[in-house]
Write an enzyme that holds these catalytic residues in place. Structure first.
Site, PDB file in Angstrom:
ATOM      1  N   ALA A  63       0.846  -1.190   0.000  1.00  0.00           N
ATOM      2  CA  ALA A  63       0.000   0.000   0.000  1.00  0.00           C
ATOM      3  C   ALA A  63       0.883   1.242   0.000  1.00  0.00           C
ATOM      4  CB  ALA A  63      -0.892  -0.007   1.232  1.00  0.00           C
ATOM      5  N   GLY A 103       0.669  -4.606   1.735  1.00  0.00           N
ATOM      6  CA  GLY A 103      -0.577  -4.664   0.982  1.00  0.00           C
ATOM      7  C   GLY A 103      -0.449  -5.463  -0.304  1.00  0.00           C
ATOM      8  N   GLU A 106      -0.967  -8.885   0.667  1.00  0.00           N
ATOM      9  CA  GLU A 106      -2.397  -9.032   0.978  1.00  0.00           C
ATOM     10  C   GLU A 106      -3.226  -9.122  -0.303  1.00  0.00           C
ATOM     11  OE1 GLU A 106      -2.269  -5.542   3.668  1.00  0.00           O
ATOM     12  OE2 GLU A 106      -3.219  -6.932   5.076  1.00  0.00           O
ATOM     13  N   GLU A 126       4.407  -4.344   7.840  1.00  0.00           N
ATOM     14  CA  GLU A 126       3.644  -3.209   8.391  1.00  0.00           C
ATOM     15  C   GLU A 126       4.094  -2.842   9.794  1.00  0.00           C
ATOM     16  OE1 GLU A 126       2.390  -5.638   6.595  1.00  0.00           O
ATOM     17  OE2 GLU A 126       0.810  -4.906   5.259  1.00  0.00           O
TER      18      GLU A 126
END
Ligand code: HSC
Length: 693
Positions: A63, A103, A106, A126
């Site tokens: 992300a 992300g 993910e 993270e």
């Protein structure tokens, strides 16, 4: 175009294209573009399967970290996309190469199958940014890889290799070469390929035990609150249903993103990259090639620098005039590199290869073909002068001459050469092969390309280079001096060294000032104090430590400093210190008083920040963040606090200014006279961050 869509027969291939790292950015439109492409592929009757890949260097770095502070509803666009992929009626295969972090992993977990190239690294880092995997990672990874593997991956943040990922069921195949070709072959070889939503997989056993074990390992009161929240999320996997687990995780992500710890860690992440930018120098400026390094001086520093270079695969010529010094340096280098092989960090062959890159000689001429020559001789201008003048004659034209000085004037040193534009300071921290910080000192005439070359070298040898102006103490030691000055005053006013250390360590410093001095050598700080007594008679120090030094108590290396070191390593409180301090305070007419931990922390840090502001105002640091990174990388400043200047912003400059003004009215208040930059910024309602560019 943020996503490139193409067709290969009945397979839709969607490639994220957001250079340089394919961040899955909401603000840059990547998530919306991917959503549109996924929707189109699902709705297209001619498409039987979907492959999602990354264009260019890597699958994706995750992300966009700059999106974190967006409102939860905006962040949900990322999560909705993942659910859309997971529930696709057509199989979705993720084609991973090089990097799938955060992300990005993910995203990959929301697909039905995963193919990774041999060189791939997959992980959920993270936690290193003070948040948790907020795109379903805490709920999907345990279902796929089991709790015993998933929890350490999320709490530790380190990546796994493609092979490890295959072993733990995180990927379905490892391929050589083109990941999309691998994914297409995977689909072709398993037709029909059923969709397999990760969220619908049965919950594996062992959750309660793994969660209990992880909880037991949490550090109480840690500045980074993410590990505890990650474990709470993992618990949800076996205590509630998938949708509730996702909601719990999403709420946890937003809570953590708002913490000081996460803000500090993110500031550190971007700061570490920002310090590599030289104002005014185009980023694409090519550094000069460095293929061979010469080092003059085979003492502790020269040897440590040589090891750092050899470990990066750089050939080194080490010049040391004394035979005994050469033998010692050779032995130290062989032992240090050999230890890496013994510990399994590198192979024996690799260790041997590194050692063969070393030439040790007494002949200065041997550095004639080096692209960079670093002098690491005794810190005395006359000694440096002789060596640097000789090097200027010997080194080939265009070679960079570097001085490892920690306190001498670089412009004077550059003046001994006919190439002052190619002279830089390289201030390594001891032990030079271990410490991550490299202060790169810019002289009056240093050419930007020489600085760019030093920055590139720092990166190559695994260090963070920060450019500092040519001032006494550069950035790090100049600020540290003010911090230490307060630690000394606090001791003579009533606090004991162990209380001062404990207060600052509880605040987050890796080591309190007195333990640091004992480790670095009390004699080093003593020589600075003696120099200051002559240079700056109007800025007094407390001299109680001088009494200690006069007794030869130089710290760990002599078995005693402020603390005692019976085993040579462990600091034990010496009751004599209190006696010495009481006598010192009485002699100075200082009425000792109880001092609270808050006063200790504030005085030490505020004095350091105040000096940092002067350094920035004088242009000795390009930006406040440069001072932050010096402290995070070289002085054990807690990363969650983001560095001293970032910490000042978090307190608020008007609050800091008030405190400085109050402190400036007290004993030795001159040390807190507010730096004009703080006064200006506070008056404008600005912060140090506004100067970071
Ligand atoms: C995450 O993924 C959270 C998720 O759980 C989702 C949460 C839910 C909802 C959220 C939506 C927000 N973002 O390092 P380099 C920039 S957390 C933005 O020099 P390299 C970097 O600043 C993320 N920018 O390259 C630099 O910019 P500059 C988890 C990012 O080749 C440029 O890219 N992922 C960025 O040496 C080049 O970077 C990570 O923690 C990002 N994610 O190393 C991985 N990543 O040129 C972080 C990089 O302007 N990244 N940039 O200075 C890395 O570790 C390294 O960049 C790589 C490449 C190893 C990928």
């Amino acid at each position: 175009m943020k996503v490139i869509s193409r067709r290969d027969g009945t397979v839709a291939v969607l490639a994220v294209a957001n250079p340089p790292v394919n961040a899955l950015s909401i603000r840059a439109g990547v998530i919306d573009a991917l959503r549109t492409a996924v929707d189109a592929a699902i709705e297209d009757g001619d498409v039987a399967a979907i492959v999602i890949a990354g264009e260019g260097r890597m699958f994706s770095a995750g992300a966009d970290i700059a999106d974190f502070d967006s409102p939860p509803a905006t962040l949900d666009r990322f999560r909705d996309l993942l659910l859309r992929i997971e529930h696709s009626p057509k199989p979705v295969v993720m084609a991973i190469h090089a990097v799938a972090l955060g992300g990005a992993l993910e995203l990959a977990l929301s697909g039905h199958y995963r193919i990774a190239t041999e060189d791939s690294r997959l992980g959920l880092p993270e936690v290193t940014l003070g948040v948790l995997p907020g795109g379903g990672g805490t709920q999907r990874l345990p279902r796929l890889a089991g709790f015993a593997r998933a929890i350490p991956m999320m709490v530790g943040g380190g990546p796994v290799s493609a092979r490890e990922a295959l072993e733990i069921g995180l990927v379905d195949a490892v391929v050589d070469g083109d990941p999309v070709a691998g994914a297409l072959a995977f689909i072709a070889g398993r037709s029909p390929l059923p969709p397999r939503p990760t969220g619908a997989l049965p919950v594996p056993p062992g959750g309660a035990e793994a969660v209990a074990a992880a909880r037991a390992r949490l550090k109480p009161g840690a500045l980074n609150q993410a590990p505890a929240k990650i474990v709470d999320c993992a618990e949800q996997v076996f205590t509630t249903d998938f949708a509730s687990g996702l909601a719990f995780e999403a709420a946890g992500f937003s809570t953590l993103a708002a913490t000081e710890g996460s803000k500090g860690l993110r500031h550190a992440f971007f700061g570490e990259r920002k310090v590599a930018q030289i104002p005014g120098l185009p980023r694409e400026t090519a550094p000069l090639p460095i293929d061979r390094v010469g080092i003059v001086g085979g003492g502790l520093m020269g040897t440590g620098i040589a090891i750092a270079m050899l470990n990066a695969g750089l050939p080194v010529t080490l010049v040391e005039p004394r035979a005994e010094g050469r033998d010692k340096a050779a032995a130290k280098i062989a032992v240090t590199i050999g230890r890496d092989a013994e510990k399994g960090r590198i192979s024996r062959q690799e260790a041997d290869r590194r050692i063969t890159l070393l030439t040790i000689t007494d002949a200065m001429d041997a550095v004639a073909d080096a692209d960079l020559v670093i002098e690491a001789v005794f810190e005395e201008m006359t000694v440096k002068e002789g060596v640097v003048r000789a090097l200027d004659r010997i080194a080939k034209p265009g070679a960079i001459l570097a001085s490892n000085t920690s306190m001498l004037d670089l412009d004077v040193i550059a003046g001994f050469t006919g190439r002052p534009d190619h002279v830089v300071g390289l201030h390594f921290f001891s032990p030079a092969n271990i410490m991550k910080l490299l202060e790169i000192v810019r002289g009056r005439e240093t050419a930007p390309v020489a600085l760019a070359t030093a920055l590139a070298l720092a990166r190559r040898i695994g260090k963070t280079g920060v450019i500092a102006g040519n001032c006494d103490g550069f950035i790090g030691n100049r600020m540290f001096e003010e911090y230490l000055r307060q630690a000394y005053f606090l001791a003579e006013e009533g606090a004991l060294p162990q209380q001062i250390d404990a207060a600052l360590e509880a605040w987050g410093m890796a080591m309190g000032p007195y333990r640091t001095l004992d480790l670095a050598g009390q004699d080093v700080a003593w020589s600075v104090r003696k120099r200051r007594a002559v240079d700056q008679p109007d800025r007094p120090y407390s001299c109680f430590l001088d009494r200690l030094c006069e007794q030869g108590r130089f710290g760990q290396k002599t078995g005693a400093g402020v603390y005692l070191y019976a085993d040579g390593r462990t600091a034990e409180i010496d009751p004599e210190m209190e006696t010495l301090l009481l006598a010192h305070s009485a002699e100075k007419g200082i009425a000792r008083r109880p001092i609270g931990d808050r006063e200790i922390v504030e005085r030490c840090l505020f004095a350091m920040i105040n000096e940092g502001a002067r350094i920035v105002a004088e242009g000795m640091a390009y930006r406040p963040v440069d001072a932050d990174i010096v402290y995070l990388k070289g002085y054990g400043f807690p990363a969650e606090r983001g560095g001293p200047m970032h910490y000042a912003d978090r307190i608020g400059l008007p609050v800091l200014l008030d405190a400085l003004r109050t402190l400036s009215t007290r004993r030795n208040g001159w040390a807190f006279e507010p730096a004009p930059l703080i006064v200006d910024l506070a008056a404008r309602g600005d912060s140090f961050e506004t100067l970071n560019g």
